[in-house]
Motif scaffolding. Structure first.
Motif, PDB file in Angstrom:
ATOM      1  N   ASP A  24       9.868  15.606   2.920  1.00  0.00           N
ATOM      2  CA  ASP A  24      11.219  15.785   2.357  1.00  0.00           C
ATOM      3  C   ASP A  24      11.796  14.534   1.711  1.00  0.00           C
ATOM      4  O   ASP A  24      12.893  14.588   1.152  1.00  0.00           O
ATOM      5  CB  ASP A  24      12.182  16.302   3.431  1.00  0.00           C
ATOM      6  N   GLY A  25      11.085  13.421   1.772  1.00  0.00           N
ATOM      7  CA  GLY A  25      11.559  12.206   1.125  1.00  0.00           C
ATOM      8  C   GLY A  25      12.695  11.496   1.831  1.00  0.00           C
ATOM      9  O   GLY A  25      13.207  10.504   1.314  1.00  0.00           O
ATOM     10  N   ARG A  26      13.079  11.950   3.004  1.00  0.00           N
ATOM     11  CA  ARG A  26      14.252  11.393   3.670  1.00  0.00           C
ATOM     12  C   ARG A  26      13.865  10.260   4.620  1.00  0.00           C
ATOM     13  O   ARG A  26      12.968  10.396   5.441  1.00  0.00           O
ATOM     14  CB  ARG A  26      14.991  12.488   4.452  1.00  0.00           C
ATOM     15  N   GLY A  27      14.570   9.129   4.471  1.00  0.00           N
ATOM     16  CA  GLY A  27      14.433   8.070   5.449  1.00  0.00           C
ATOM     17  C   GLY A  27      15.013   8.520   6.777  1.00  0.00           C
ATOM     18  O   GLY A  27      15.780   9.493   6.844  1.00  0.00           O
ATOM     19  N   ARG A  28      14.648   7.849   7.840  1.00  0.00           N
ATOM     20  CA  ARG A  28      15.081   8.276   9.174  1.00  0.00           C
ATOM     21  C   ARG A  28      15.338   7.083  10.076  1.00  0.00           C
ATOM     22  O   ARG A  28      14.749   6.009   9.905  1.00  0.00           O
ATOM     23  CB  ARG A  28      14.020   9.188   9.815  1.00  0.00           C
ATOM     24  N   ILE A  61       7.942   6.480  14.933  1.00  0.00           N
ATOM     25  CA  ILE A  61       7.860   5.969  13.563  1.00  0.00           C
ATOM     26  C   ILE A  61       6.762   6.687  12.788  1.00  0.00           C
ATOM     27  O   ILE A  61       6.951   7.073  11.617  1.00  0.00           O
ATOM     28  CB  ILE A  61       7.631   4.446  13.593  1.00  0.00           C
ATOM     29  N   LEU A  62       5.596   6.888  13.404  1.00  0.00           N
ATOM     30  CA  LEU A  62       4.525   7.620  12.709  1.00  0.00           C
ATOM     31  C   LEU A  62       4.951   9.044  12.382  1.00  0.00           C
ATOM     32  O   LEU A  62       4.693   9.549  11.274  1.00  0.00           O
ATOM     33  CB  LEU A  62       3.264   7.631  13.569  1.00  0.00           C
ATOM     34  N   ASP A  63       5.609   9.706  13.328  1.00  0.00           N
ATOM     35  CA  ASP A  63       6.062  11.073  13.052  1.00  0.00           C
ATOM     36  C   ASP A  63       7.141  11.088  11.969  1.00  0.00           C
ATOM     37  O   ASP A  63       7.185  11.996  11.129  1.00  0.00           O
ATOM     38  CB  ASP A  63       6.574  11.728  14.335  1.00  0.00           C
ATOM     39  N   ALA A  64       8.009  10.064  11.966  1.00  0.00           N
ATOM     40  CA  ALA A  64       9.051   9.996  10.933  1.00  0.00           C
ATOM     41  C   ALA A  64       8.439   9.775   9.549  1.00  0.00           C
ATOM     42  O   ALA A  64       8.917  10.333   8.552  1.00  0.00           O
ATOM     43  CB  ALA A  64      10.031   8.879  11.267  1.00  0.00           C
ATOM     44  N   LEU A  65       7.380   8.972   9.470  1.00  0.00           N
ATOM     45  CA  LEU A  65       6.694   8.782   8.189  1.00  0.00           C
ATOM     46  C   LEU A  65       6.094  10.095   7.690  1.00  0.00           C
ATOM     47  O   LEU A  65       6.149  10.399   6.496  1.00  0.00           O
ATOM     48  CB  LEU A  65       5.599   7.726   8.345  1.00  0.00           C
ATOM     49  N   THR A  66       5.527  10.872   8.608  1.00  0.00           N
ATOM     50  CA  THR A  66       4.968  12.163   8.222  1.00  0.00           C
ATOM     51  C   THR A  66       6.075  13.102   7.749  1.00  0.00           C
ATOM     52  O   THR A  66       5.923  13.807   6.738  1.00  0.00           O
ATOM     53  CB  THR A  66       4.216  12.791   9.404  1.00  0.00           C
ATOM     54  N   GLU A 124      12.867  -3.383  -0.150  1.00  0.00           N
ATOM     55  CA  GLU A 124      12.573  -2.417  -1.215  1.00  0.00           C
ATOM     56  C   GLU A 124      11.105  -2.022  -1.236  1.00  0.00           C
ATOM     57  O   GLU A 124      10.757  -0.933  -1.681  1.00  0.00           O
ATOM     58  CB  GLU A 124      12.990  -2.995  -2.572  1.00  0.00           C
ATOM     59  N   THR A 125      10.226  -2.910  -0.767  1.00  0.00           N
ATOM     60  CA  THR A 125       8.800  -2.596  -0.771  1.00  0.00           C
ATOM     61  C   THR A 125       8.294  -2.133   0.584  1.00  0.00           C
ATOM     62  O   THR A 125       7.117  -1.784   0.719  1.00  0.00           O
ATOM     63  CB  THR A 125       7.978  -3.834  -1.197  1.00  0.00           C
ATOM     64  N   ALA A 126       9.166  -2.134   1.589  1.00  0.00           N
ATOM     65  CA  ALA A 126       8.762  -1.755   2.942  1.00  0.00           C
ATOM     66  C   ALA A 126       8.889  -0.249   3.155  1.00  0.00           C
ATOM     67  O   ALA A 126       9.701   0.426   2.511  1.00  0.00           O
ATOM     68  CB  ALA A 126       9.613  -2.494   3.968  1.00  0.00           C
ATOM     69  N   ASP A 127       8.090   0.259   4.065  1.00  0.00           N
ATOM     70  CA  ASP A 127       8.214   1.646   4.512  1.00  0.00           C
ATOM     71  C   ASP A 127       9.005   1.736   5.808  1.00  0.00           C
ATOM     72  O   ASP A 127       9.709   2.721   6.043  1.00  0.00           O
ATOM     73  CB  ASP A 127       6.828   2.248   4.755  1.00  0.00           C
ATOM     74  N   VAL A 128       8.867   0.706   6.637  1.00  0.00           N
ATOM     75  CA  VAL A 128       9.429   0.738   7.986  1.00  0.00           C
ATOM     76  C   VAL A 128      10.095  -0.599   8.296  1.00  0.00           C
ATOM     77  O   VAL A 128       9.574  -1.662   7.939  1.00  0.00           O
ATOM     78  CB  VAL A 128       8.324   1.002   9.042  1.00  0.00           C
ATOM     79  N   HIS A 148      15.015   5.341   1.579  1.00  0.00           N
ATOM     80  CA  HIS A 148      13.662   5.798   1.911  1.00  0.00           C
ATOM     81  C   HIS A 148      13.151   5.216   3.226  1.00  0.00           C
ATOM     82  O   HIS A 148      12.131   5.656   3.755  1.00  0.00           O
ATOM     83  CB  HIS A 148      12.687   5.385   0.805  1.00  0.00           C
ATOM     84  N   LEU A 149      13.860   4.238   3.780  1.00  0.00           N
ATOM     85  CA  LEU A 149      13.331   3.438   4.878  1.00  0.00           C
ATOM     86  C   LEU A 149      13.323   4.200   6.209  1.00  0.00           C
ATOM     87  O   LEU A 149      14.260   4.921   6.538  1.00  0.00           O
ATOM     88  CB  LEU A 149      14.179   2.180   5.030  1.00  0.00           C
ATOM     89  N   ILE A 150      12.250   4.025   6.969  1.00  0.00           N
ATOM     90  CA  ILE A 150      12.219   4.448   8.366  1.00  0.00           C
ATOM     91  C   ILE A 150      12.701   3.255   9.182  1.00  0.00           C
ATOM     92  O   ILE A 150      12.068   2.198   9.163  1.00  0.00           O
ATOM     93  CB  ILE A 150      10.802   4.859   8.811  1.00  0.00           C
ATOM     94  N   HIS A 151      13.808   3.409   9.882  1.00  0.00           N
ATOM     95  CA  HIS A 151      14.402   2.293  10.630  1.00  0.00           C
ATOM     96  C   HIS A 151      14.218   2.544  12.126  1.00  0.00           C
ATOM     97  O   HIS A 151      14.905   3.368  12.722  1.00  0.00           O
ATOM     98  CB  HIS A 151      15.889   2.161  10.300  1.00  0.00           C
ATOM     99  N   GLY A 152      13.248   1.850  12.728  1.00  0.00           N
ATOM    100  CA  GLY A 152      13.047   1.945  14.162  1.00  0.00           C
ATOM    101  C   GLY A 152      13.949   0.965  14.887  1.00  0.00           C
ATOM    102  O   GLY A 152      14.008  -0.209  14.527  1.00  0.00           O
TER     103      GLY A 152
END
Length: 433
Positions: free
Chosen positions: A360-364, A350-355, A265-269, A290-294
């Motif tokens: 748009d607020g969408r996790g990827r 991952i960096l591009d997905a964060l940008t 819940e507190t992670a970005d990636v 919201h999570l970016i999942h690599g």
């Protein structure tokens, strides 16, 4: 000047759909100077992957000049690594090429559980020496060993020629998939691009840890998590763990799964090497929107080998690279370049997905595979029949952490990885989204 690395920058930019102004034109690399020389254009792959990462750091297309020796050192870090001044052997006696009854087999037994499974399919007692392994393999068919290994989760593959590999279904699947895939999930509220993204790293060996090490280099708070029952090989943890914090957590226990859900819940990636759906089954829920999942895998997520385990050396053997580099007796690339390059491509994605998420607020989901990276290496221009001996990086390309010596970061703009690691427990106000 070598410009073959631009092939990989173009592949990356097209696959992730990034349309900033000519990123390729702002990444410059001097002549390879013989670093990572091979029959295949390995240096171009290495420079292209590091260049993709540099371009994702600076989406405004700032100018980057790559350093060939630093790149080669990073990709050959196992050969430069020292602890207490002593080198390490990157492979156990159960890992390597063995002559089978009808060809060659490449095995991987660095981890105890993979070693034990290998001995099981060979019908050998635990602790059997390398000589017994070689003798038993010589009595068996290479394809029989490969198939039995796949069935029980051991790691062994028949060494193929490039032609054999190109005619296979798995090669077709790898070539048809993007080099780096970025797929958006549910809609969400835009989130500001975090200054220090929080990254959970559940990967091991090389590709995944290289990606998260690269993210730590540019300021991410990385927490590396390992299962207590299967610890990471010590030197590998040191070699790829700079700038990270680490912890043991049993996701198979109810307490561990609960703690991990709170971390999510507190992670970005999140970066994993699990099969699709395996992690969700462990923690009992879908990943936060919201999570970016690599994700990194050996063979990709399509094709008959999608569920198989594998490592860089195994993909090299299956794809024909080993025969291209070694001749009648299979050899190897001058570095585990599929692993390292896949790691840098994953970090870039991952960096591009964060940008993208900041808009748009969408996790990827961000996916790479060693087989996909291998496909680009085999398809790239720049092969040579007489590459000569590769130039070895010097010890000016290493850095010391106490009694541990490791390669400096591949990007020359950075002298060292963060030390100590950024604190996961920083004030949450600093992470306002």
């Amino acid at each position: 000047m070598d410009h073959g690395y631009g092939f990989y920058l173009d592949e990356y930019q097209r696959d992730v759909g990034v349309h900033t102004e000519d990123r390729r034109g702002h990444i410059e690399c001097p002549d390879s100077a013989g670093f990572l020389a091979a029959h295949l254009p390995v240096f171009d792959l290495a420079a292209g992957s590091v260049g993709a990462f540099a371009s994702a750091i600076d989406r405004a297309a700032g100018h980057w000049t790559l350093n060939p020796e630093r790149i080669a050192a990073s990709f050959s870090s196992d050969r430069l690594f020292r602890t207490g001044g002593e080198p390490i052997n990157g492979f156990s006696e159960y890992s390597g090429f063995f002559a089978a009854r009808d060809g060659w087999v490449r095995t991987h037994g660095n981890y105890p559980h993979h070693r034990d499974r290998l001995l099981t399919i060979l019908e050998l007692e635990p602790g059997s020496p390398k000589e017994a392994v070689a003798q038993r393999i010589s009595e068996l068919s290479a394809i029989e060993i490969e198939q039995q290994a796949a069935e029980i989760g051991a790691i062994a593959v028949r060494a193929r020629t490039e032609t054999e590999w190109r005619l296979s279904e798995q090669c077709a699947a790898a070539r048809s998939a993007p080099l780096v895939s970025i797929r958006a999930r549910e809609m969400g509220e835009p989130r500001a691009l975090p200054t220090r993204p929080r990254v959970l790293d559940l990967t091991r060996v090389i590709a995944g840890p290289v990606a998260t090490r690269a993210l730590a280099l540019v300021g991410a708070e990385v927490l590396r998590i390992d299962p207590p029952a299967i610890p990471e090989i010590g030197w590998q943890h040191l070699d790829s763990g700079q700038g990270k914090r680490s912890a043991l957590l049993d996701l198979k226990s109810s307490e561990g799964a609960t703690a991990f859900r709170e971390l999510l819940e507190t992670a970005d990636v999140l970066v994993t090497g699990y099969r699709p759906g395996a992690l969700e089954a462990l923690i009992g829920q879908d990943l936060p929107a919201h999570l970016i999942h690599g994700r990194v895998s050996a063979w990709g997520w399509q094709g008959p080998w999608a569920d198989r385990r594998g490592f860089d050396s195994i993909v090299q053997a299956a794809s024909g690279i080993s025969f291209l580099e070694g001749g009648e007796k299979p050899g190897a690339l001058p570095a585990q370049a599929l692993d390292h390059a896949s790691g840098y491509f994953l970090a870039a994605g991952i960096l591009d997905a964060l940008t993208m998420r900041s808009h748009d607020g969408r996790g990827r989901a961000v996916d790479v595979s060693l087989a996909g990276t291998c496909a680009r290496l085999l398809d790239a221009p720049g092969r040579t029949l007489h590459p000569g001996l590769p130039t070895a990086p010097g010890f000016g390309a290493v850095v010391n952490h106490g009694d541990v010596t490791t390669a400096r970061p591949a990007l020359a703009e950075f002298e060292d990885y963060p030390s100590p690691a950024h604190s996961w427990g920083s004030d949450p106000a600093e992470w306002a989204h």
